[in-house]
Enzyme design. Structure first.
Site, PDB file in Angstrom:
ATOM      1  N   HIS A 140       0.808  -1.224   0.000  1.00  0.00           N
ATOM      2  CA  HIS A 140       0.000   0.000   0.000  1.00  0.00           C
ATOM      3  C   HIS A 140       0.834   1.263   0.000  1.00  0.00           C
ATOM      4  O   HIS A 140       0.540   2.220   0.700  1.00  0.00           O
ATOM      5  CB  HIS A 140      -0.981   0.002   1.178  1.00  0.00           C
ATOM      6  N   ASP A 170       0.614  -4.211   5.637  1.00  0.00           N
ATOM      7  CA  ASP A 170      -0.387  -5.209   5.252  1.00  0.00           C
ATOM      8  C   ASP A 170      -0.374  -5.397   3.728  1.00  0.00           C
ATOM      9  O   ASP A 170       0.084  -4.529   2.982  1.00  0.00           O
ATOM     10  CB  ASP A 170      -1.794  -4.796   5.709  1.00  0.00           C
ATOM     11  N   GLU A 171      -0.869  -6.521   3.288  1.00  0.00           N
ATOM     12  CA  GLU A 171      -1.166  -6.788   1.874  1.00  0.00           C
ATOM     13  C   GLU A 171      -0.021  -6.456   0.919  1.00  0.00           C
ATOM     14  O   GLU A 171      -0.248  -5.916  -0.162  1.00  0.00           O
ATOM     15  CB  GLU A 171      -2.446  -6.039   1.478  1.00  0.00           C
ATOM     16  N   ALA A 172       1.207  -6.789   1.313  1.00  0.00           N
ATOM     17  CA  ALA A 172       2.360  -6.620   0.409  1.00  0.00           C
ATOM     18  C   ALA A 172       2.455  -7.896  -0.435  1.00  0.00           C
ATOM     19  O   ALA A 172       3.269  -8.776  -0.162  1.00  0.00           O
ATOM     20  CB  ALA A 172       3.627  -6.384   1.216  1.00  0.00           C
ATOM     21  N   ASP A 176      -1.071  -9.453   8.798  1.00  0.00           N
ATOM     22  CA  ASP A 176      -1.385 -10.474   7.788  1.00  0.00           C
ATOM     23  C   ASP A 176      -0.176 -11.014   7.028  1.00  0.00           C
ATOM     24  O   ASP A 176      -0.241 -12.112   6.479  1.00  0.00           O
ATOM     25  CB  ASP A 176      -2.450  -9.973   6.799  1.00  0.00           C
TER      26      ASP A 176
END
Ligand SMILES: *[C@@H]1O[C@H](CO)[C@@H](O)[C@H](O)[C@H]1NC(C)=O
Length: 300
Positions: free
Chosen positions: A140, A196-198, A248
């Site tokens: 992000h 997050d969400e890499a 996560d």
């Protein structure tokens, strides 16, 4: 760029839905306490009864991308948060932070200036709210990597979300962002480094080589190495007492490995989810809380 935009709006929408659900819960809670005839007809001791909050910290996440509040909004908003029992505000400034020098292109046209950043902290202090700045340092990072100047640091050239952790220039960039955040938040004790969400990891040649040579093909080590390195800088160099991170990227990783990267000391994992009931079996990776309990001691 287009897929970055879609992810961006989907994520913002999810966050807004999450905050809305929280707001609805709060409204219900207040209404319930005010209107419940049993409470109103109870003894005077009962009327003053305030339930003990379940959580010692109640944090509201303000994601400023897209529709940031005007500075004057905080004057009304923070007293309301205080009134409903919020203890902290997580400020994800994104491009609303007045980055300067080498980073000046990161700030948007209507970014807050340093006086506004100080004013927000002052208002928070007056309302007994802790400010926790949030800076994304792994996934992000669209608001950084969309710029041509930083596009070479993308993990995947056509995707603007994930930074390449194997490039020393990425680390320098992240250090500079965190240092500027620290400079304008001299009194805060906590920071959140996002992470997050890499999703796009070990896809670029640089990362792939490093994964192979240094981390023996372990993506888990590559991720933990980056997260712990950034957290260490925030903690040991910038003197934040507490460093939060979304969990996560390491929710399935074995506790031995988490210990090896000193996560217990360096990072407080923030478990997140958008489901109305996050206790459903299998919603979080199996055994996640057991793994964390081997790395962290919880003060309940
Ligand atoms: C930090 O704390 C000092 C001393 O209490 C105060 O003078 C200053 O205004 C605070 N700065 C910010 C940005 O809150």
């Amino acid at each position: 760029m287009h897929s970055g935009w879609t992810e961006w709006t989907a994520r913002s929408r999810n966050r807004i839905i999450f905050v809305s659900i929280l707001s609805i819960l709060f409204v219900f809670f207040i209404y319930h306490n005010m209107e419940d005839p049993e409470i109103l007809q109870a003894s005077p001791r009962m009327i003053n009864f305030k339930p003990k909050p379940v959580f010692s910290q109640r944090i509201v996440h303000l994601d400023l991308k897209g529709a940031p509040p005007k500075p004057s909004f905080y004057e009304k908003f923070f007293p309301l948060l205080k009134e409903i029992g919020i203890t902290s505000v997580l400020m994800e400034y994104e491009d609303m932070f007045p980055y300067w020098g080498k980073l000046s292109m990161l700030k948007t046209k209507n970014a807050y200036d340093s006086h506004t950043i100080a004013h927000i902290q002052n208002l928070a202090h007056k309302n007994s709210l802790e400010i926790i700045p949030l800076v994304q340092t792994f996934g992000h990072m669209e608001f950084v990597l969309k710029h041509l100047e930083f596009s070479s640091l993308r993990e995947v050239p056509e995707k603007t979300d994930t930074i390449c952790p194997s490039d020393e220039n990425s680390i320098q960039l992240i250090h500079e962002m965190l240092a500027q955040i620290r400079q304008l938040h001299p009194n805060v004790s906590s920071i959140h480094i996002g992470a997050d969400e890499a999703w796009n990891i070990a896809k670029d040649e640089r990362c792939f080589q490093k994964l192979h040579k240094i981390f023996h093909n372990s993506e888990e080590r590559l991720k933990l190495s980056h997260i712990s390195r950034v957290a260490k800088y925030a903690k040991d160099e910038l003197k934040f007492d507490r460093v939060y991170g979304w969990n996560d990227m390491f929710s399935s990783i074995d506790s031995k490995l988490l210990k090896e990267y000193d996560l217990g000391r360096l990072l407080v994992p923030v478990v997140w989810g958008y489901a109305p009931d996050v206790t459903i079996d299998g919603y979080f990776p199996y055994g996640m809380f057991q793994r964390y309990s081997q790395v962290y001691t919880f003060n309940v």
